[in-house]
Design an enzyme around this catalytic site. Sequence first.
Site, short mmCIF file in Angstrom:
data_model
loop_
_atom_site.label_atom_id
_atom_site.label_comp_id
_atom_site.label_asym_id
_atom_site.label_seq_id
_atom_site.Cartn_x
_atom_site.Cartn_y
_atom_site.Cartn_z
N ARG A 125 31.47 39.70 45.08
CA ARG A 125 31.77 38.99 46.32
C ARG A 125 32.22 37.70 45.80
O ARG A 125 32.41 37.23 44.66
CB ARG A 125 30.22 38.59 47.09
CG ARG A 125 29.66 39.82 47.72
CD ARG A 125 30.50 40.30 48.68
NE ARG A 125 30.04 41.52 49.64
CZ ARG A 125 30.54 42.19 50.35
NH1 ARG A 125 32.00 41.64 50.92
NH2 ARG A 125 30.05 43.17 51.28
N ARG A 172 35.66 35.34 42.04
CA ARG A 172 35.84 36.90 41.46
C ARG A 172 36.33 36.89 40.11
O ARG A 172 35.96 37.46 39.10
CB ARG A 172 36.23 37.72 42.45
CG ARG A 172 35.48 38.04 43.47
CD ARG A 172 36.22 39.09 44.38
NE ARG A 172 37.10 38.38 45.68
CZ ARG A 172 37.80 39.17 46.42
NH1 ARG A 172 37.90 40.28 46.57
NH2 ARG A 172 38.41 38.47 47.47
N ARG A 232 37.04 50.51 51.71
CA ARG A 232 38.05 51.35 51.23
C ARG A 232 38.70 51.50 49.93
O ARG A 232 38.82 52.62 49.54
CB ARG A 232 39.29 50.46 52.21
CG ARG A 232 40.50 51.08 52.06
CD ARG A 232 41.80 50.27 52.63
NE ARG A 232 41.54 48.93 52.11
CZ ARG A 232 42.22 48.32 50.94
NH1 ARG A 232 42.83 49.61 50.44
NH2 ARG A 232 42.18 47.41 50.52
N ARG A 233 38.60 50.58 49.31
CA ARG A 233 39.09 50.47 47.81
C ARG A 233 38.23 51.47 47.15
O ARG A 233 38.66 52.57 46.37
CB ARG A 233 39.10 49.21 47.26
CG ARG A 233 40.18 48.39 47.66
CD ARG A 233 40.01 46.97 47.11
NE ARG A 233 41.15 46.01 47.54
CZ ARG A 233 41.10 44.72 47.98
NH1 ARG A 233 40.01 44.01 47.56
NH2 ARG A 233 41.91 44.16 48.41
N LYS A 283 45.13 41.01 57.96
CA LYS A 283 44.08 41.81 57.87
C LYS A 283 42.69 41.45 58.41
O LYS A 283 41.69 42.27 58.45
CB LYS A 283 43.95 42.39 56.34
CG LYS A 283 43.49 41.53 55.47
CD LYS A 283 43.34 42.21 54.10
CE LYS A 283 42.76 40.91 53.14
NZ LYS A 283 42.42 41.68 51.77
N ASP A 284 42.60 40.24 58.39
CA ASP A 284 41.26 39.42 58.73
C ASP A 284 41.08 39.54 60.58
O ASP A 284 40.14 39.14 60.88
CB ASP A 284 41.13 38.32 58.37
CG ASP A 284 40.87 38.11 56.80
OD1 ASP A 284 40.62 39.25 56.29
OD2 ASP A 284 41.33 37.29 56.25
#
Length: 342
Positions: free
Chosen positions: A149, A155, A131-132, A80-81
């Site tokens: 972040r 997190r 997106r989330r 995804k990166d």
Amino acid sequence: LLGNLVIFSLLQEGNGKVSRVIRMGTRKSQLARIQTDSVAGRLKELYPDVHLEIGEDILPAIICMNSLYINLDIVVHSLKDLPTSLPPGFTIGAILQRENPHDAVVLHPKNAALTLDSLPEKSVIGTSSLRRAAQLKKRFPQLEFENIRGNLNTRLKKLDEKDDYAAIILAAAGLKRMGWESRISQILGPEDCMYAVGQGALAVEVRAQDKDILEMVSVLHHPDTVLRCISERAFLKQLEGGCSVPVAVHTEVKGSMLYLTGAVYSLDGADCLKDTMQTVVEIDNKVSESAQECEHVGVTANSVSSSALEAAEKLGMDLANALLNKGAKDILTTARTLNDAR
């Protein structure tokens, strides 16, 4: 580009025998090291004569491939990166079997046994993803969503040690790879939150002209995952989307059918365009010679049939075009403009 470095080289031993040496370096990230080790383990199983040298190099978070990869052969990424268009001369030589691609809810300890539905009104949910946030604002309007972040460790520490967040949203795949499945309170299905393009899959990037390395890593390809991710990447590329706009997908392979659902959202989730299409794919070993020289949205999949790869890529493009014809470009342009202005 983010990633872990895995360097293949040839070492001439004293007895004249040539053996393959893999020197591996990783960023200062527990998850990055775990992902590097997992790929190294697979390669060692497949090529037991390979000698592994894993260093403790701390690599920069942002890596310029053209300047730093000149003497490197392989890079392991979270798919995804990776952008849908790689720098000239580089290709994705393998996509490994996908881990759970969905997002997960991690609750503050004081909210144990609750869900997003049962949290008190105005509870603050932390997420670093547009997106989330866009999807969850629409699905759970009674909750508030704020940016958080840091890597997974950071997190989770912010969640546990402060009262700023009632819960945070993280990728289930990362939590599982870290051995933290017990922290998952809820898996978000596609009706709540579809995932990011390529989420849950690891990609092995190589130089496109290194045919021996391409052949070596191609055995790591998982055909089902390859087809799903190619359709997702083609969808994103045709939309001209990226991390600055909310784009979400959901894919499935059932028998010989590949299903792709894709959606674009406004930043607040109020505007949404969503559709589903499907195509026939044949996952077999019938690969033409020409297919071995062909890329599909940055992926070279030597071991997957060319007709299946072409069908998957076309599916993503067709779905993107269908949404663009319904006005997706306006939604994405507005979202990008608002995000850039923040």
